[in-house]
Write an enzyme that holds these catalytic residues in place. Sequence first.
Site, PDB file in Angstrom:
ATOM      1  N   PRO A  83       0.848  -1.203   0.000  1.00  0.00           N
ATOM      2  CA  PRO A  83       0.000   0.000   0.000  1.00  0.00           C
ATOM      3  C   PRO A  83       0.874   1.241   0.000  1.00  0.00           C
ATOM      4  O   PRO A  83       1.795   1.366   0.817  1.00  0.00           O
ATOM      5  CB  PRO A  83      -0.781  -0.127   1.317  1.00  0.00           C
ATOM      6  CG  PRO A  83       0.113  -0.942   2.204  1.00  0.00           C
ATOM      7  CD  PRO A  83       0.850  -1.891   1.307  1.00  0.00           C
ATOM      8  N   MET A  84       0.609   2.172  -0.910  1.00  0.00           N
ATOM      9  CA  MET A  84       1.376   3.419  -0.961  1.00  0.00           C
ATOM     10  C   MET A  84       0.414   4.571  -1.228  1.00  0.00           C
ATOM     11  O   MET A  84      -0.302   4.569  -2.237  1.00  0.00           O
ATOM     12  CB  MET A  84       2.448   3.362  -2.050  1.00  0.00           C
ATOM     13  CG  MET A  84       3.580   2.384  -1.753  1.00  0.00           C
ATOM     14  SD  MET A  84       4.839   2.373  -3.058  1.00  0.00           S
ATOM     15  CE  MET A  84       4.025   1.326  -4.285  1.00  0.00           C
ATOM     16  N   GLN A 129      -5.228  -1.591   3.869  1.00  0.00           N
ATOM     17  CA  GLN A 129      -4.460  -1.235   5.055  1.00  0.00           C
ATOM     18  C   GLN A 129      -5.082  -0.019   5.732  1.00  0.00           C
ATOM     19  O   GLN A 129      -5.282   1.017   5.108  1.00  0.00           O
ATOM     20  CB  GLN A 129      -3.008  -0.935   4.694  1.00  0.00           C
ATOM     21  CG  GLN A 129      -2.138  -0.678   5.920  1.00  0.00           C
ATOM     22  CD  GLN A 129      -0.734  -0.257   5.551  1.00  0.00           C
ATOM     23  OE1 GLN A 129      -0.528   0.847   5.060  1.00  0.00           O
ATOM     24  NE2 GLN A 129       0.241  -1.136   5.800  1.00  0.00           N
ATOM     25  N   CYS A 136       4.371   3.322   8.742  1.00  0.00           N
ATOM     26  CA  CYS A 136       4.547   4.564   7.987  1.00  0.00           C
ATOM     27  C   CYS A 136       5.318   5.574   8.830  1.00  0.00           C
ATOM     28  O   CYS A 136       4.909   5.894   9.948  1.00  0.00           O
ATOM     29  CB  CYS A 136       3.204   5.147   7.568  1.00  0.00           C
ATOM     30  SG  CYS A 136       3.376   6.694   6.624  1.00  0.00           S
ATOM     31  N   LYS A 175       1.798  -4.409   9.665  1.00  0.00           N
ATOM     32  CA  LYS A 175       3.037  -4.023   8.983  1.00  0.00           C
ATOM     33  C   LYS A 175       3.776  -3.017   9.857  1.00  0.00           C
ATOM     34  O   LYS A 175       3.196  -2.021  10.295  1.00  0.00           O
ATOM     35  CB  LYS A 175       2.745  -3.411   7.611  1.00  0.00           C
ATOM     36  CG  LYS A 175       3.986  -3.128   6.772  1.00  0.00           C
ATOM     37  CD  LYS A 175       3.590  -2.679   5.353  1.00  0.00           C
ATOM     38  CE  LYS A 175       4.807  -2.555   4.441  1.00  0.00           C
ATOM     39  NZ  LYS A 175       5.640  -1.379   4.749  1.00  0.00           N
ATOM     40  N   GLY A 180      11.273  -4.195   1.618  1.00  0.00           N
ATOM     41  CA  GLY A 180      12.391  -3.270   1.594  1.00  0.00           C
ATOM     42  C   GLY A 180      13.456  -3.642   0.596  1.00  0.00           C
ATOM     43  O   GLY A 180      14.087  -4.698   0.700  1.00  0.00           O
ATOM     44  N   ASP A 181      13.632  -2.806  -0.431  1.00  0.00           N
ATOM     45  CA  ASP A 181      14.731  -2.915  -1.394  1.00  0.00           C
ATOM     46  C   ASP A 181      14.635  -4.113  -2.336  1.00  0.00           C
ATOM     47  O   ASP A 181      15.660  -4.597  -2.824  1.00  0.00           O
ATOM     48  CB  ASP A 181      16.091  -2.943  -0.678  1.00  0.00           C
ATOM     49  CG  ASP A 181      16.387  -1.651   0.058  1.00  0.00           C
ATOM     50  OD1 ASP A 181      15.619  -0.683  -0.115  1.00  0.00           O
ATOM     51  OD2 ASP A 181      17.376  -1.609   0.813  1.00  0.00           O
ATOM     52  N   ALA A 183       7.264  -2.289  -2.901  1.00  0.00           N
ATOM     53  CA  ALA A 183       6.710  -0.938  -2.861  1.00  0.00           C
ATOM     54  C   ALA A 183       7.360  -0.080  -3.935  1.00  0.00           C
ATOM     55  O   ALA A 183       6.955  -0.113  -5.094  1.00  0.00           O
ATOM     56  CB  ALA A 183       6.912  -0.344  -1.463  1.00  0.00           C
ATOM     57  N   ARG A 184       8.405   0.662  -3.578  1.00  0.00           N
ATOM     58  CA  ARG A 184       9.004   1.596  -4.528  1.00  0.00           C
ATOM     59  C   ARG A 184       9.568   0.905  -5.766  1.00  0.00           C
ATOM     60  O   ARG A 184       9.667   1.521  -6.824  1.00  0.00           O
ATOM     61  CB  ARG A 184      10.092   2.413  -3.832  1.00  0.00           C
ATOM     62  CG  ARG A 184       9.539   3.424  -2.827  1.00  0.00           C
ATOM     63  CD  ARG A 184      10.649   4.203  -2.146  1.00  0.00           C
ATOM     64  NE  ARG A 184      11.502   3.326  -1.364  1.00  0.00           N
ATOM     65  CZ  ARG A 184      12.758   3.637  -1.029  1.00  0.00           C
ATOM     66  NH1 ARG A 184      13.287   4.775  -1.416  1.00  0.00           N
ATOM     67  NH2 ARG A 184      13.473   2.798  -0.300  1.00  0.00           N
TER      68      ARG A 184
END
Length: 335
Positions: A12-13, A66, A99, A138, A200-201, A223-224
């Site tokens: 979720p972003m 979320q 977050c 999370k 992450g990453d 995510a990113r």
Amino acid sequence: MSFLGYDVILAPMAGVTDVALRALCREQGADICFTEMVSAKGLSFANEKTRHLLALAPGEDKVAVQLFGHEPEVMASQAAWIEQEMGESLAYLDINMGCPARKIVSKGDGSALMKTPDLAAAIVGAVKGAVQHPVTVKFRRGWGPDEETAPQFARQMEAAGADGVTVHGRFALQMYHGSADWDCIRRVKEAVQVPVCGNGDVRSGADAVAMRQRTGCDAMMIARGAEGNPWVFSQVKAALAGNPQPAPPTVAERIAMARRHAQLLQQREGRNIVRMRKHAMWYVAGLPGAANARGRLNHCSSLEDFDAVFDELLEEARLHGAYGQPDACAAMGKR
């Protein structure tokens, strides 16, 4: 390897995981996608802007949702409302305790809850008691440097009723700087019995394989790495299955995907698709002429505006002989 039946998940972003991006990521192999994170307090005020975040795209069968907030009763009541409203379209509910954004933590939400684990556990218990769907949490490695609390925090969330946990390997105060510590994810995996999702990453198939080998996680959340790069899911799924990875997209394919994203947004939101600006920036990053195109993209608001810039970028690629070439940025996972 499975987290509630899902292996590779779109995170979720806020302002990013809109209906268009979710549709494209599912096409590329994402097992489940999250909507943008949703404020429980906003839902409690019957805020239509907030409720709009829960709308499904045409043909979208299931999503995960979320919630963020810090009041157990409000979180529980709004979780129950989401479950009732979404019915079979809801896969599971996640509680945001990771977050790090200032406007979130300043209200005691998001990763601020890692500093109040008893309240965090009360929220999990309240939500779990209010819904039938699985409830996950999370969170991050901890609040600040040298304060890794994730393993203990995970045990508390498990004891409170969480059906699974997702761990981002950075401290809250790191925001998104530095590297995610995957060993933290392994330590959480060793601390609990519920499934653990690593975050992450992960920006490539190789990253996904490395995370699984290093952490033993049951699934991974991207995510990113998916921003302007839905192809990451096809690459990750192939790598995890031990299959040859698909070739990275060519410049032409990258522009074509950006156009589709804009078209999907227009179908959903009408002519004004200002939110496409950030997505367009990610799609064209590293392409010939991208630096000069950024200024024009920042003034685009309609599909026609974006198409005009995309046309210019395609012509630039042809002039550089790069039109049908794989995008080097995507190939190296540098996005």
